[in-house]
Design a protein around this motif. Structure first.
Motif, short mmCIF file in Angstrom:
data_model
loop_
_atom_site.label_atom_id
_atom_site.label_comp_id
_atom_site.label_asym_id
_atom_site.label_seq_id
_atom_site.Cartn_x
_atom_site.Cartn_y
_atom_site.Cartn_z
N MET A 1 0.84 -1.19 0.00
CA MET A 1 0.00 0.00 0.00
C MET A 1 0.88 1.25 0.00
N ALA A 2 0.52 2.22 -0.81
CA ALA A 2 1.31 3.44 -0.92
C ALA A 2 1.26 4.22 0.39
N PRO A 47 -0.13 12.72 6.44
CA PRO A 47 1.01 11.94 5.95
C PRO A 47 1.44 10.83 6.91
N ASP A 48 2.09 9.82 6.33
CA ASP A 48 2.73 8.76 7.12
C ASP A 48 4.15 9.16 7.49
N LEU A 49 4.70 10.14 6.77
CA LEU A 49 6.07 10.62 6.98
C LEU A 49 6.15 12.06 6.47
N VAL A 50 6.95 12.87 7.16
CA VAL A 50 7.25 14.23 6.70
C VAL A 50 8.75 14.32 6.46
N ILE A 51 9.12 14.78 5.26
CA ILE A 51 10.52 15.08 4.97
C ILE A 51 10.65 16.59 5.06
N PRO A 78 6.41 10.46 11.90
CA PRO A 78 7.86 10.63 11.95
C PRO A 78 8.31 11.71 10.97
N VAL A 79 9.40 12.40 11.34
CA VAL A 79 9.97 13.47 10.52
C VAL A 79 11.41 13.11 10.18
N LEU A 80 11.72 13.16 8.88
CA LEU A 80 13.09 13.00 8.40
C LEU A 80 13.59 14.40 8.04
N LEU A 120 9.00 4.65 7.79
CA LEU A 120 7.60 4.41 7.41
C LEU A 120 7.02 3.25 8.21
N PRO A 121 5.80 3.43 8.71
CA PRO A 121 5.16 2.34 9.43
C PRO A 121 4.84 1.20 8.47
#
Length: 122
Positions: A1-2, A47-51, A78-80, A120-121
């Motif tokens: 899944m995206a 979002p699932d992730l923030v860059i 989570p944040v990258l 990513l989870p």
């Protein structure tokens, strides 16, 4: 899944590169060039992730990370952090604000995608 990834980067070339690589890896991506739109966009996009670029015009990426982490809806995302400004003590300040990981620019695609996958989870 995206997975849904919010890319906060004011540099057009970096933003396009990050988005193209993430899309090529099957992710749904929303780019944000202006840090002032980050919280509203993040709430809409979920979002699932923030860059997060750290050097943004008008607002610090570190401040934005702290705002994301203090927001009830977004605190668990989570944040990258990605930055060209990698001076002594910067990584510690970035992590203290709530970033889960940190990459210094210029970023190579391999380490970038490894960091993304790690955050990513499942």
């Amino acid at each position: 899944m995206a997975k849904r990834i919010l890319v906060v980067e004011d540099n057009d070339l970096n933003r396009k590169l990050f988005c193209d690589v993430l899309k090529a890896n099957g992710h749904e991506v929303v780019p944000v060039a202006d840090g002032q739109n980050v919280l509203a966009t993040a709430r809409r996009f979920a979002p699932d992730l923030v860059i997060m670029d750290i050097q943004l015009p008008n607002v610090s990426g570190i401040d934005l990370i702290a705002q994301l982490k203090s927001d009830g809806e977004l605190a668990e995302v989570p944040v990258l952090a990605v930055t060209a400004y990698a001076g002594k003590g910067d990584e510690e300040r970035i992590r203290d604000a709530g970033a889960a990981d940190y990459l210094a620019k210029p970023v190579s695609i391999g380490p970038f995608m490894a960091a993304v996958r790690a955050l990513l989870p499942e």
